[in-house]
Design a protein around this motif. Structure first.
Motif, PDB file in Angstrom:
ATOM      1  N   ALA A  84     -58.401 -11.340 -15.856  1.00 36.89           N
ATOM      2  CA  ALA A  84     -59.554 -10.932 -15.808  1.00 36.89           C
ATOM      3  C   ALA A  84     -60.390 -11.767 -14.570  1.00 36.89           C
ATOM      4  O   ALA A  84     -61.426 -11.183 -14.344  1.00 36.89           O
ATOM      5  N   HIS A  85     -60.189 -12.734 -14.173  1.00 37.48           N
ATOM      6  CA  HIS A  85     -61.012 -13.249 -13.146  1.00 37.48           C
ATOM      7  C   HIS A  85     -60.807 -12.614 -11.933  1.00 37.48           C
ATOM      8  O   HIS A  85     -61.660 -11.959 -11.179  1.00 37.48           O
ATOM      9  N   PRO A  86     -59.531 -12.524 -11.347  1.00 37.65           N
ATOM     10  CA  PRO A  86     -59.208 -11.444 -10.239  1.00 37.65           C
ATOM     11  C   PRO A  86     -59.785 -10.222 -10.651  1.00 37.65           C
ATOM     12  O   PRO A  86     -60.310  -9.569  -9.489  1.00 37.65           O
TER      13      PRO A  86
ATOM     14  N   ALA B 254     -59.478 -20.478 -15.333  1.00 40.29           N
ATOM     15  CA  ALA B 254     -59.696 -21.394 -16.672  1.00 40.29           C
ATOM     16  C   ALA B 254     -61.284 -21.759 -16.637  1.00 40.29           C
ATOM     17  O   ALA B 254     -61.503 -22.371 -17.888  1.00 40.29           O
ATOM     18  N   HIS B 255     -61.999 -21.387 -15.921  1.00 42.98           N
ATOM     19  CA  HIS B 255     -63.403 -21.576 -16.010  1.00 42.98           C
ATOM     20  C   HIS B 255     -64.059 -20.525 -16.938  1.00 42.98           C
ATOM     21  O   HIS B 255     -65.244 -20.980 -17.445  1.00 42.98           O
ATOM     22  N   HIS B 256     -63.386 -19.782 -17.464  1.00 43.98           N
ATOM     23  CA  HIS B 256     -63.915 -19.054 -18.634  1.00 43.98           C
ATOM     24  C   HIS B 256     -63.475 -19.634 -19.825  1.00 43.98           C
ATOM     25  O   HIS B 256     -63.865 -19.342 -21.045  1.00 43.98           O
ATOM     26  N   MET B 257     -62.699 -20.773 -19.906  1.00 42.42           N
ATOM     27  CA  MET B 257     -62.317 -21.366 -20.948  1.00 42.42           C
ATOM     28  C   MET B 257     -62.590 -22.973 -21.443  1.00 42.42           C
ATOM     29  O   MET B 257     -61.609 -23.502 -22.111  1.00 42.42           O
TER      30      MET B 257
HETATM   31 CU   LIG Z   1     -63.862 -16.221 -13.671  1.00 43.71          CU
END
Ligand SMILES: [Cu+2]
Ligand code: HEM
Lengths: 344, 617, 132
Positions: free
Chosen positions: B294-296, B343-346
């Motif tokens: 989801a980041h890409p 992992a900046h979403h986590m």
């Molecule tokens: Cu992201």
């Protein structure tokens, strides 16, 4: 309109379209299986103490399957080389052999799967020796099945009868309700199914063939004999009486009659049994799907592309090369799967 | 001479439909428009389907906005209908329905609207034209990709009508929540997703192979229009980031269907009862696999948009893109780095300081290429004599919108500020600035810009402007207040729009809840959202009206563009080019002294007198 | 043409040798799994090293990666890099818990409230609502 470089390589990149295509596809496959292997590692290292299974699988079967796949990898590359040397007969032979190998692999795998579906772990309320593996006694199971079927048929027939006599009556009484009986598949029995079955048929115990040797160990299980943890031959150390021939899986069985009330939980070796089996089925299932797909395509190449060999031999050689690349990749994945799942 | 292809094609333009039938074997209606393997038809098919889903995603959100603005009041018009479908009474939206609509809004927008529109629709139509290829490298695979997409889309969308309704666990589908909801919607969504991913893998393979193999002679890498570079990187992101989600989707599906415990921990309690599972799984694993895609994915949402913006801005400033090579380098770096920031979403899942520092660092580094891209495009405007037509207006508005979205992302990249902002409306505002006024504006720009190529007619400029100014106004009215709400602690995914939090005075006398003025902003936002919907009516009418009644273009190259897509007949026939193309120069030779006409197409032969000027680029 | 044939013939010899090596490697894999090298980690490492060697043989010779075009090498190094990133960083993230003495991930106790009347309360991680 014609698409360039479908057969001849493009001068500056040095490859034809399909070759770039298949390598791109394989790159995504690397990520696919890479993610699965990563999941395997994470699941294994985060598994609660003593819940990860080891040495559960049948090593000889896995070993044979590995050899089968490797052999097919050799023959597919030989098929390609034969085409390059203009030997169509040899090409056909190698291709047929490759496809047969694929089918053999799948057959062996399905036998192995089937075995897992009927292989149970049983937890009882006993003080000790309360956790063991084996399978339900075959004749007992067959008896239960026919008893279940007979009773269901009986109930249904009674219901039909009551229904027809009711519909002829003045319908002042409420309609007879349909009989309730538990849904039981007799394929892979869950704990609930066993309890329901017993309640339905009024039996109070199950007949279970306990494997005399410990079928498997839990990694790092407290109190487990850790010396044996890498020594399959001594896996039965706890049960000295039958530790003599550990590879002979089905020869030493102990038939147990277990009261249903004593059963805490039973589970076949299926994804819901443990995370280990969940990832085992996911990995090998996805791989088997690749084998199946690859086999279909290769079979198509050898059966339907005779004309192409006459008209566009280079194109056929390219096809075989591309199909072969996929096939080798499938083999390569298995080379990792075998030790990771069966041995380590 | 520079225009000989243009003239030639104009000459037989009137007849080319006729020619088509003689040159190629006859194609019947089905082969030509439905099961076509022509990249342009497939592009348009993707475009139509994804625009429909864009509308649908918006309509779902319009219903949700009613509930947020007037919690508990009956939904006008369709209230009873959704009650019939999903339960509830008096036309009021129940919490379940809010969750379903929210999850479906996210899923539809991301997977069925924006990605297929930017990557598959525009990419399919334009990339082969711009690199001078007759079609995609694997035309039949291209068709398979569209139909796989279609099936997946039907499954996902169809799950809105199954008993129990669609998925409810948000577009992130975090386990164990997602696998604990006792309806079938999640399973449908997962199956649909796995098929969609297969489709986009086919698409990605095709795009990359096409760009590597089918560039016209002379179309070197550094002569490729920037849009193609953006699509190239996007395709790589899809190719390599999507498989992990496919795996994760399968695993979650097994958790639901086969009762495995991949993402379910031991000791899980569902609805007050210990769950009947073997346990031992890892919920965090789902998040890793999900965000690895989801980041890409957010770059998949934005890169095609940036690519289009660059084409349009360069064309309408009549100047070369500033720092073309820098742009290419930046977009490659961006693609590369986007794989190691997920992992900046986590941060809130409980992460050690070391690994958290790593991801904060990579997140900050990845903002550099983004800023470079924006700077290059801004500098391209410098000193240009800008043509303010509708596509250009949208393209220009994209820049500040993207800028706002990007800059507000920085506080989310630091774990200490993210602790506070995580899961608030601030996040919603941040990423919507990127995808809604950002990407969608770029797509509007693209539609207005390439419409004449696909149909031979312009869309009305006047109604385009109306559409633009209204959209710009309402977009900002929707999303700007959300920053405020979020900063004041309003949580996302709340069915009552934060009313639960309304508690101005706490037990100790201090303010502990949401101030009512921030809750009341919900009404402003909702009204703006509905107005935004109304503002699309001019666009929709303009679009369909112009297909048959728009002003006719007088040449194949109405915008006087340099890239190869404009050097084809209008609309381009099957096979695209009437003559073999060869490329002699870079993509943006505008204001070139070499030509009297201020631009030189890429396929114009260098004239002998200007040899040095050509060699320069 | 004969040159080309000769080329292929030498290829075929290679294929046979590699095939044999793979067979032997498989036997070796099984054999060493019965040997204890001192610790569980080492045993796993040995098994994986043998598998990696075998896989490399397949990739290099059967898939002709030993002599391929730059485009394909570039592509594969990308995929490999991202694969290592995915595996390495997830494992690293797991091995670097917030507080070493209190590893939350290893003793999970997650509660999901899915209540058939109000599944919306299942929304993740929000503080207790304050009522007035
Ligand atoms: Cu992201
Ligand atoms: C242009 C009109 C749009 C409006 C008014 C809008 C509004 C909203 C709002 C208010 C939410 C938060 C709902 C909640 O947390 O309860 C939301 C969530 C979301 N939106 Fe949009 N949105 C729009 C367009 C888009 C687009 C174009 C995308 C494309 C990527 C998108 C993707 C999402 C996603 C992924 C979520 C999160 C869903 C979740 O919580 O799982 N939206 N939107």
């Amino acid at each position: 309109m014609e698409i360039p470089y479908t057969v001849k390589p493009r001068p500056d990149t040095g490859v034809y379209n399909a070759k770039i295509g298949i390598w791109l596809f394989l790159a995504s496959e690397i990520m696919l299986f890479g993610a699965l292997f990563s999941s395997y590692i994470i699941l294994r290292i985060t598994a609660p103490e003593g819940s990860w299974l080891e040495g559960v699988l049948n090593v000889p079967i896995g070993f044979v399957n590995t050899l089968v796949l490797i052999a097919s990898s050799v023959t597919i590359v030989m098929a390609w080389a034969s085409l390059k040397m203009n030997n169509y007969k040899a090409f056909q032979g190698y291709m047929v052999f490759t496809v047969l190998c694929a089918l053999t692999f799948l057959c062996i795998k399905s036998v192995e799967y089937n075995d897992k579906f009927h292989h149970y772990e049983m937890w009882t309320n006993a003080e000790s020796n309360n956790r063991f593996t084996g399978h339900f006694d075959k004749s007992w199971l067959a008896e239960q099945k026919s008893a279940y079927k007979a009773k269901v048929a009986q109930l249904n027939a009674d219901h039909q009868k009551a229904l027809s006599s009711w519909s002829q009556s003045d319908k002042s009484t409420p309609a007879p309700v349909a009989p309730k009986f538990p849904e039981i598949t007799f394929f892979t029995l869950t704990t609930t199914e066993i309890r329901n079955l017993a309640a339905f048929l009024g039996t109070d115990s199950v007949v279970f063939e306990k494997e005399a040797k410990h079928a498997y160990k839990y990694h790092g299980m407290p109190g487990e004999d850790t010396h044996a943890s890498n020594d399959h031959a001594a896996a039965g150390a706890e049960d000295h009486a039958s530790s003599t021939s550990a590879h002979d899986d089905h020869s030493h069985h102990e038939s147990l009659t277990i009261p249903v009330s004593e059963i805490k939980r039973t589970s076949a070796f299926i994804p819901s049994h443990s995370t280990y089996f969940a990832i085992y089925f996911t990995l090998t299932g996805l791989h088997a799907l690749h084998v199946f797909g690859g086999a279909c395509v290769l079979a198509y190449f050898v059966i339907c592309n005779r004309k192409m060999w006459k008209n566009e031999p280079d194109r056929l050689a390219n096809r075989i090369e591309v199909g072969g690349l996929f096939w080798h990749f499938v083999d390569l994945v298995w080379i990792f799967l075998f030790p990771v799942l069966y041995l380590l | 001479m520079a225009h000989d292809t243009t003239h030639a094609s104009e000459a037989d333009h009137a007849h080319h439909d006729h020619h088509d039938h003689h040159d190629h074997h006859e194609l019947n209606f089905w082969q030509k428009y439905i099961f076509s393997s022509d990249h342009k038809v497939i592009g348009i098919q993707y475009g139509i389907v994804s625009l429909l889903f864009l509308l649908l995603g918006f309509l779902l959100m319009s219903c949700m906005r009613w509930q947020l603005a007037y919690p508990g009041q009956p939904l006008p018009l369709i209230g009873n209908f959704i009650n019939d479908l999903y339960g509830g009474e008096n036309g009021v939206m129940t919490p379940e329905i809010y969750n379903m609509f929210g999850a479906m809004h996210g899923n539809i927008m991301v997977f069925l609207a924006i990605v297929p529109l930017g990557f598959a629709a525009f990419g399919n139509y334009i990339v082969p034209l711009q690199i001078g290829a007759p079609d995609m490298a694997f035309p039949r695979l291209n068709m398979a990709s569209f139909w796989a997409f279609f099936i997946g889309a039907i499954l996902i969308f169809g799950s809105m009508f199954i008993p129990g309704g669609p998925a409810q666990a948000g577009w992130t589908s975090y386990s164990p929540l997602a696998s604990s909801i006792p309806t079938n919607g999640q399973a449908y969504w997962l199956i649909g997703l796995v098929i969609l991913i297969a489709s986009s893998l086919l698409g990605a393979v095709n795009f990359i192979a096409t760009i590597i193999q089918l560039r016209a002679p002379g179309m070197t890498w550094m002569r490729m229009p920037f849009f193609c570079w953006a699509q190239f990187v996007t395709a790589f992101l899809l190719l390599l980031a999507f498989p992990p989600l496919q795996v994760a989707g399968l695993m979650q599906l097994f958790d639901i269907v086969f009762d495995s415990s991949f993402f379910l921990p031991s000791g899980l309690i569902v609805g007050g009862q210990p769950a009947d599972i073997s346990g031992g799984g890892s919920p965090v694993l789902w998040q890793h696999l999900f965000w690895f895609l989801a980041h890409p994915e957010v770059y998949v949402l934005i890169l095609p948009a940036i690519g289009m913006i660059c084409e349009i801005i360069s064309n309408n400033t009549r100047r070369p893109l500033w720092g073309y090579k820098t742009l290419v380098f930046a977009v490659l770096t961006l693609g590369f780095l986007s794989f190691i920031v997920w992992a900046h979403h986590m941060y809130l899942t409980g992460m050690g300081t070391v690994i958290s520092t790593f991801f904060q660092t990579t997140t900050m580094i990845i903002s550099i290429p983004s800023v470079i891209i924006l700077t290059c495009v801004l500098l391209s405007l410098w000193g240009g004599s800008i043509r303010f037509n509708t596509p250009m207006l949208f393209a220009l508005a994209f820049l500040p919108m993207f800028g706002i979205g990007g800059l507000t992302g920085l506080p989310l990249g630091f774990s200490y500020s993210d602790l506070y902002l995580h899961d608030t409306y601030y996040v919603i505002a941040h990423f919507h600035y990127i995808v809604a006024p950002g990407t969608i504006f770029a797509f509007f720009a693209g539609i207005y810009f390439w419409f004449p190529k696909a149909t031979g007619r312009y869309m009305s400029d006047y109604w385009g402007r109306v559409h633009f100014w209204l959209s710009l106004l309402f977009m900002n009215l929707i999303f700007m207040p959300m920053f405020l709400q979020g900063l004041n602690g309003m949580h996302r995914r709340m069915v009552d729009g934060g009313a639960n939090y309304a508690s101005p005075v706490g037990p100790e006398g201090g303010v502990i809840g949401l101030l009512s003025e921030y809750i009341e902003l919900n009404q402003t936002i909702s009204i703006a959202a509905w107005c935004l919907g109304l503002a699309q009516i001019p666009f929709i009418i303009n679009f369909f009206y112009s297909i048959t009644h728009g002003k006719k273009v007088h040449s194949d190259n109405p915008w006087k563009a340099t890239t190869l897509d404009w050097q084809t007949p209008t609309p381009p026939p099957h096979g695209n080019f009437t003559h073999p193309v060869e490329v002699f120069r870079g993509p943006y030779e505008y204001s070139s002294p070499e030509s009297d006409d201020d631009f030189v197409p890429q396929n114009a032969k260098p004239s002998p007198s200007h040899q040095p000027a050509v060699a320069k680029k | 043409m004969s040159d080309h044939d000769h080329d292929i013939k030498s290829h075929i010899r290679t294929y046979m040798i590699i095939g044999a090596a793979l067979f032997i490697g498989t036997i070796l894999t099984v054999a060493v799994s019965y040997v204890d090298f001192g610790s569980h980690a080492i045993n796993i490492a040995v098994g994986l090293i043998i598998a990696t060697v075998k896989a490399s043989l397949v990739a290099l010779f059967f898939m002709h990666l030993i002599d391929e075009k730059t485009a394909i090498y570039l592509l594969l190094s990308c995929a490999f890099f991202f694969f290592v990133g995915l595996m390495g960083l997830t494992i690293w993230a797991d091995q670097n818990p917030p507080n070493k003495t209190q590893n939350l991930q290893h003793a999970p106790m997650v509660e999901v409230t899915v209540d058939s009347q109000h599944p919306s309360s299942a929304s993740d991680s929000h503080p207790e609502p304050v009522h007035h």
